[in-house]
Design a protein around this motif. Structure first.
Motif, PDB file in Angstrom:
ATOM      1  N   SER A 166       0.839  -1.198   0.000  1.00  0.00           N
ATOM      2  CA  SER A 166       0.000   0.000   0.000  1.00  0.00           C
ATOM      3  C   SER A 166       0.873   1.248   0.000  1.00  0.00           C
ATOM      4  N   ARG A 167       0.300   2.358  -0.453  1.00  0.00           N
ATOM      5  CA  ARG A 167       1.009   3.643  -0.398  1.00  0.00           C
ATOM      6  C   ARG A 167       1.426   3.967   1.040  1.00  0.00           C
ATOM      7  N   PRO A 201      -4.792  -7.578  -3.095  1.00  0.00           N
ATOM      8  CA  PRO A 201      -3.412  -7.689  -2.621  1.00  0.00           C
ATOM      9  C   PRO A 201      -3.411  -8.082  -1.149  1.00  0.00           C
ATOM     10  N   ALA A 202      -2.397  -8.787  -0.724  1.00  0.00           N
ATOM     11  CA  ALA A 202      -2.352  -9.230   0.672  1.00  0.00           C
ATOM     12  C   ALA A 202      -2.141  -8.074   1.630  1.00  0.00           C
ATOM     13  N   HIS A 203      -1.436  -7.033   1.172  1.00  0.00           N
ATOM     14  CA  HIS A 203      -1.069  -5.944   2.083  1.00  0.00           C
ATOM     15  C   HIS A 203      -1.481  -4.576   1.559  1.00  0.00           C
ATOM     16  N   ALA A 204      -2.588  -4.527   0.868  1.00  0.00           N
ATOM     17  CA  ALA A 204      -3.159  -3.265   0.408  1.00  0.00           C
ATOM     18  C   ALA A 204      -4.660  -3.478   0.258  1.00  0.00           C
ATOM     19  N   ALA A 205      -5.389  -2.386   0.131  1.00  0.00           N
ATOM     20  CA  ALA A 205      -6.842  -2.482   0.043  1.00  0.00           C
ATOM     21  C   ALA A 205      -7.275  -3.149  -1.258  1.00  0.00           C
ATOM     22  N   ILE A 210      -5.779  -1.720 -10.315  1.00  0.00           N
ATOM     23  CA  ILE A 210      -4.496  -1.896  -9.621  1.00  0.00           C
ATOM     24  C   ILE A 210      -3.359  -1.111 -10.244  1.00  0.00           C
ATOM     25  N   SER A 211      -3.567  -0.559 -11.430  1.00  0.00           N
ATOM     26  CA  SER A 211      -2.469   0.010 -12.212  1.00  0.00           C
ATOM     27  C   SER A 211      -1.734   1.133 -11.483  1.00  0.00           C
TER      28      SER A 211
END
Length: 292
Positions: A166-167, A201-205, A210-211
C-alpha cells in the motif's frame, strides 16, 4: 480483524494482517489462498468455515513467507485439507527453518526463530496447474520471493499476494521486502496491464483498478535504487550502507528488521551491480560498494 468479506459470487477474503483468500467451489466446498500467520489465525479461519457450514478442501499458498503459511499446520490437522505451494516455496513450506536461514545468511539465532519469520512446518505438495481448481488461472508473480504466484478465480477476482504494498506502508517504511529486483519490476509491469472485477493484494486495500498502485511501487523501487547509488558515491561496506538507509528513512533497527531490510538491500546492490550502476572493490579484506 478476521472479518469475512465477499467481493463476488464465489470469491471472498478474510481481513487479516495478510489477507486470506477464500473461494467457494460449490455449495459446501471451499479453498483458501494462504492461511494467515499462526495457529490462532487458523482457529479463526476454522470458526468462519464452521459458521458457514463449509468444508475446506485445500490451501493454495502463494508463497512461503511465515505470515502466509502460519495457519497451514493447524487447518490441515483439523480438516485433512491438502496444501500446495509453488516451486521453491514448497520446500520452504515443508522446512520453514529455510526462511530465517536464508534471510540471515547462515544458521539463525533464537532471536530469528519466531512465528513472524518461521512458521510451523506443514505437509505441502508442489503446486501445479493440474491441482488448481477448475477454471482457476495461476499467475506467476516472482520478485518479492522466489516462486510466488497469484490466482484469478472463475468469477474474475485476482489475488495478488505480496507483489505490491500500500502507499501508506511504502511511505512509512520506504523499503519493502524484495528478493529479485529485476523480476519484481517485471511482475509489476505485467500487473499494471491486468483487468479484473476486483484485485486482492495481501497488504493493500482491495481495488477494481491496480495500475496506479503498481506504478507507485515501481517508482519507489527506482527511488530506493537512486538513493543507494548516491550513498555509494564513496566506496562503502554493506553495514555502513544499511546504517545510512536506516538513518535517512528514520527506520528502527532490530534483529528482524536487520535481516529483512538487509536482505532486500543486498538484492538491490546485486541488481545495481548486474545492471552496471555499481561496482565493488576489496580493500583491507572488506568488500566495498561504489558508484561507477
Amino acid at each position: 480483524m478476521y472479518e469475512l468479506i465477499q467481493v463476488s459470487e464465489m470469491s471472498y477474503y478474510i481481513q487479516s494482517p495478510a489477507k486470506i483468500g477464500l473461494v467457494k467451489l460449490n455449495d459446501t466446498d471451499v479453498c483458501l489462498i494462504d492461511s494467515g500467520n499462526d495457529k490462532d489465525a487458523g482457529r479463526k479461519i476454522r470458526q468462519i468455515l464452521d459458521a458457514n457450514g463449509w468444508h475446506l478442501t485445500a490451501i493454495y499458498n502463494t508463497h512461503s513467507n511465515a505470515d502466509h503459511i502460519g495457519g497451514n499446520k493447524y487447518l490441515q490437522g483439523q480438516t485433512g485439507c491438502k496444501i500446495y505451494a509453488p516451486g521453491i516455496e514448497c520446500n520452504f513450506t515443508r522446512h520453514p527453518i529455510l526462511e530465517p536461514s536464508f534471510l540471515y545468511g547462515g544458521y539463525p539465532c533464537k532471536d530469528l526463530k519466531h512465528k513472524f519469520l518461521m512458521a510451523q512446518e506443514s505437509d505441502a505438495e508442489y503446486l501445479t496447474k493440474d491441482v488448481v481448481p477448475d477454471k482457476f488461472e495461476m499467475i506467476n508473480l516472482p520478485g518479492h520471493f522466489f516462486d510466488m504466484v497469484g490466482f484469478r478465480t472463475p468469477d474474475n477476482v485476482i489475488y495478488l499476494a505480496d507483489c505490491l504494498s500500500s502507499r501508506e506502508t511504502l511511505d512509512k517504511y520506504q523499503i519493502g521486502f524484495i528478493y529479485d529486483v529485476a523480476a519484481y519490476i517485471q511482475t509489476l509491469e505485467m500487473v499494471k496491464s491486468l483487468t479484473a472485477k476486483m484485485f486482492i493484494p495481501a497488504h493493500a486495500a482491495a481495488t477494481a483498478n491496480i495500475s496506479e498502485l503498481a506504478q507507485y511501487n515501481i517508482d519507489k523501487v527506482y527511488q530506493i535504487a537512486e538513493k543507494m547509488i548516491d550513498i555509494c558515491s564513496e566506496p562503502l561496506c554493506f553495514e555502513i550502507i544499511l546504517q545510512r538507509l536506516f538513518a535517512d528513512y528514520a527506520l528502527t533497527m532490530n534483529f528482524e528488521q536487520y535481516v529483512l531490510v538487509g536482505s532486500t538491500v543486498r538484492s538491490y546492490l546485486a541488481w545495481l551491480k548486474d545492471t552496471g550502476r555499481l561496482d565493488v572493490e576489496f580493500e583491507n579484506n572488506m568488500l566495498l560498494w561504489k558508484r561507477i
